[in-house]
Scaffold this motif. Sequence first.
Motif, PDB file in Angstrom:
ATOM      1  N   GLN A 165       9.389  16.959  16.698  1.00 33.45           N
ATOM      2  CA  GLN A 165       9.539  18.168  17.512  1.00 33.45           C
ATOM      3  C   GLN A 165       9.659  19.483  16.744  1.00 33.45           C
ATOM      4  O   GLN A 165       9.481  20.541  17.358  1.00 33.45           O
ATOM      5  CB  GLN A 165      10.789  18.039  18.396  1.00 33.45           C
ATOM      6  CG  GLN A 165      10.750  16.872  19.347  1.00 33.45           C
ATOM      7  CD  GLN A 165      11.432  17.185  20.657  1.00 33.45           C
ATOM      8  OE1 GLN A 165      10.925  16.872  21.730  1.00 33.45           O
ATOM      9  NE2 GLN A 165      12.567  17.837  20.598  1.00 33.45           N
ATOM     10  N   ALA A 166       9.947  19.433  15.455  1.00 35.42           N
ATOM     11  CA  ALA A 166      10.233  20.690  14.774  1.00 35.42           C
ATOM     12  C   ALA A 166       9.463  20.897  13.473  1.00 35.42           C
ATOM     13  O   ALA A 166       9.336  22.040  13.016  1.00 35.42           O
ATOM     14  CB  ALA A 166      11.737  20.785  14.470  1.00 35.42           C
ATOM     15  N   ALA A 171       3.352  13.168  17.108  1.00 35.54           N
ATOM     16  CA  ALA A 171       2.149  12.591  17.693  1.00 35.54           C
ATOM     17  C   ALA A 171       1.733  13.347  18.949  1.00 35.54           C
ATOM     18  O   ALA A 171       0.570  13.338  19.344  1.00 35.54           O
ATOM     19  CB  ALA A 171       2.392  11.119  18.030  1.00 35.54           C
ATOM     20  N   ARG A 172       2.699  14.047  19.568  1.00 40.94           N
ATOM     21  CA  ARG A 172       2.423  14.797  20.791  1.00 40.94           C
ATOM     22  C   ARG A 172       2.848  16.245  20.583  1.00 40.94           C
ATOM     23  O   ARG A 172       3.959  16.516  20.155  1.00 40.94           O
ATOM     24  CB  ARG A 172       3.209  14.172  21.951  1.00 40.94           C
ATOM     25  CG  ARG A 172       3.021  14.855  23.283  1.00 40.94           C
ATOM     26  CD  ARG A 172       3.946  14.228  24.315  1.00 40.94           C
ATOM     27  NE  ARG A 172       3.779  14.837  25.626  1.00 40.94           N
ATOM     28  CZ  ARG A 172       4.614  14.660  26.640  1.00 40.94           C
ATOM     29  NH1 ARG A 172       5.690  13.885  26.473  1.00 40.94           N
ATOM     30  NH2 ARG A 172       4.402  15.227  27.808  1.00 40.94           N
ATOM     31  N   TYR A 173       1.952  17.172  20.850  1.00 40.66           N
ATOM     32  CA  TYR A 173       2.222  18.607  20.688  1.00 40.66           C
ATOM     33  C   TYR A 173       2.764  18.936  19.287  1.00 40.66           C
ATOM     34  O   TYR A 173       3.842  19.516  19.140  1.00 40.66           O
ATOM     35  CB  TYR A 173       3.220  19.105  21.743  1.00 40.66           C
ATOM     36  CG  TYR A 173       2.852  18.794  23.165  1.00 40.66           C
ATOM     37  CD1 TYR A 173       1.535  18.975  23.628  1.00 40.66           C
ATOM     38  CD2 TYR A 173       3.797  18.322  24.066  1.00 40.66           C
ATOM     39  CE1 TYR A 173       1.188  18.692  24.941  1.00 40.66           C
ATOM     40  CE2 TYR A 173       3.462  18.036  25.383  1.00 40.66           C
ATOM     41  CZ  TYR A 173       2.144  18.223  25.812  1.00 40.66           C
ATOM     42  OH  TYR A 173       1.790  17.930  27.110  1.00 40.66           O
ATOM     43  N   PRO A 174       2.032  18.593  18.218  1.00 37.15           N
ATOM     44  CA  PRO A 174       2.551  18.814  16.872  1.00 37.15           C
ATOM     45  C   PRO A 174       2.744  20.292  16.516  1.00 37.15           C
ATOM     46  O   PRO A 174       3.504  20.596  15.592  1.00 37.15           O
ATOM     47  CB  PRO A 174       1.485  18.167  15.973  1.00 37.15           C
ATOM     48  CG  PRO A 174       0.238  18.187  16.803  1.00 37.15           C
ATOM     49  CD  PRO A 174       0.686  17.981  18.199  1.00 37.15           C
ATOM     50  N   LEU A 175       2.081  21.208  17.228  1.00 39.77           N
ATOM     51  CA  LEU A 175       2.193  22.626  16.885  1.00 39.77           C
ATOM     52  C   LEU A 175       3.387  23.306  17.550  1.00 39.77           C
ATOM     53  O   LEU A 175       3.699  24.456  17.225  1.00 39.77           O
ATOM     54  CB  LEU A 175       0.909  23.363  17.263  1.00 39.77           C
ATOM     55  CG  LEU A 175      -0.368  22.852  16.584  1.00 39.77           C
ATOM     56  CD1 LEU A 175      -1.557  23.729  16.961  1.00 39.77           C
ATOM     57  CD2 LEU A 175      -0.204  22.800  15.076  1.00 39.77           C
ATOM     58  N   LEU A 176       4.045  22.605  18.450  1.00 41.67           N
ATOM     59  CA  LEU A 176       5.198  23.196  19.106  1.00 41.67           C
ATOM     60  C   LEU A 176       6.460  22.983  18.286  1.00 41.67           C
ATOM     61  O   LEU A 176       6.678  21.905  17.724  1.00 41.67           O
ATOM     62  CB  LEU A 176       5.408  22.587  20.498  1.00 41.67           C
ATOM     63  CG  LEU A 176       4.344  22.881  21.550  1.00 41.67           C
ATOM     64  CD1 LEU A 176       4.742  22.238  22.875  1.00 41.67           C
ATOM     65  CD2 LEU A 176       4.152  24.381  21.731  1.00 41.67           C
ATOM     66  N   TYR A 177       7.283  24.016  18.235  1.00 43.99           N
ATOM     67  CA  TYR A 177       8.620  23.890  17.652  1.00 43.99           C
ATOM     68  C   TYR A 177       9.610  23.781  18.805  1.00 43.99           C
ATOM     69  O   TYR A 177       9.798  24.728  19.579  1.00 43.99           O
ATOM     70  CB  TYR A 177       8.960  25.091  16.781  1.00 43.99           C
ATOM     71  CG  TYR A 177      10.404  25.098  16.316  1.00 43.99           C
ATOM     72  CD1 TYR A 177      10.804  24.299  15.254  1.00 43.99           C
ATOM     73  CD2 TYR A 177      11.358  25.874  16.967  1.00 43.99           C
ATOM     74  CE1 TYR A 177      12.118  24.283  14.838  1.00 43.99           C
ATOM     75  CE2 TYR A 177      12.680  25.863  16.562  1.00 43.99           C
ATOM     76  CZ  TYR A 177      13.059  25.073  15.502  1.00 43.99           C
ATOM     77  OH  TYR A 177      14.360  25.062  15.099  1.00 43.99           O
ATOM     78  N   LEU A 178      10.221  22.609  18.928  1.00 47.31           N
ATOM     79  CA  LEU A 178      11.149  22.345  20.021  1.00 47.31           C
ATOM     80  C   LEU A 178      12.523  22.064  19.420  1.00 47.31           C
ATOM     81  O   LEU A 178      12.785  20.957  18.931  1.00 47.31           O
ATOM     82  CB  LEU A 178      10.670  21.165  20.860  1.00 47.31           C
ATOM     83  CG  LEU A 178       9.274  21.335  21.494  1.00 47.31           C
ATOM     84  CD1 LEU A 178       8.819  20.037  22.146  1.00 47.31           C
ATOM     85  CD2 LEU A 178       9.293  22.475  22.502  1.00 47.31           C
ATOM     86  N   ASP A 179      13.379  23.055  19.457  1.00 53.21           N
ATOM     87  CA  ASP A 179      14.704  22.911  18.865  1.00 53.21           C
ATOM     88  C   ASP A 179      15.541  21.921  19.671  1.00 53.21           C
ATOM     89  O   ASP A 179      15.364  21.774  20.878  1.00 53.21           O
ATOM     90  CB  ASP A 179      15.401  24.275  18.829  1.00 53.21           C
ATOM     91  CG  ASP A 179      16.688  24.231  18.021  1.00 53.21           C
ATOM     92  OD1 ASP A 179      16.818  23.328  17.183  1.00 53.21           O
ATOM     93  OD2 ASP A 179      17.539  25.111  18.220  1.00 53.21           O
TER      94      ASP A 179
END
Length: 245
Positions: A165-166, A171-179
């Motif tokens: 996530q960060a 594997a899913r949405y690798p470009l998103l940064y999810l804190d």
Amino acid sequence: MSGENGRNGMTAEQVLRRLATRAMGLTGADVERAVREARLKTRREKRPMTYADIEAGIRGHRPPLSYDVRWRLAIHESGHAVVHHALRLGAVLGLTIDARDGGQNTITFGNGGPDTAEWYERLLALLMAGRAAELIVLKTASAGSGGAEHSDLARATRIAIDMEQALGFGARYPLLYLDHRDPTAILSRDDDLAKRVHRRLEFAQARATEVILENRTAFDRLVRALFDAQALDGDAVMDILTSSS
């Protein structure tokens, strides 16, 4: 200190390194108090202070470990050391199975490598190596890998979540940064994420198992040495790991 060191075949430097390894996990104040108490004890008894006096103070006069616990801790910590060395993560500075909270290791990490997914996968293998070692030798795993925020499983879980996530390795949405601030809450809510994180941990444990089996001679020697001595400084550990590789 008295001449008991010579009887044990240890130089003054070796004694100091062993004591430092015994003191892993203690604060400076803890060590100072242990030395002060040992000095007072030997003054009352009108004799020189020995290695055993300081070691007893560092141990806090805890009862000795049972054979089974001592054996499992030696296996667990040796697994971490072997995988750390084999995956070229850095040097092992010391191992002990007689700290206040059980087994402990002091290790360094090389800072010359790239901050890649492969590096984090090696780190996960290191964290899972104690549990993998127990399963190889004893066929069962203890709760020693988990149970607390600083445990192997807790640290590995946080790293695996960060990878998903960060850090851009998901594997899913690798470009998103999810804190995330609460791994338990996020994994409980997101079953798909929990499965992906768990797969990473399964892969890491499998990799650790493979590495230990590939280095079984060094591993077995280290387990026996750590079981016998209960504390090994970095030189002693690295001698075993390098001479058997």
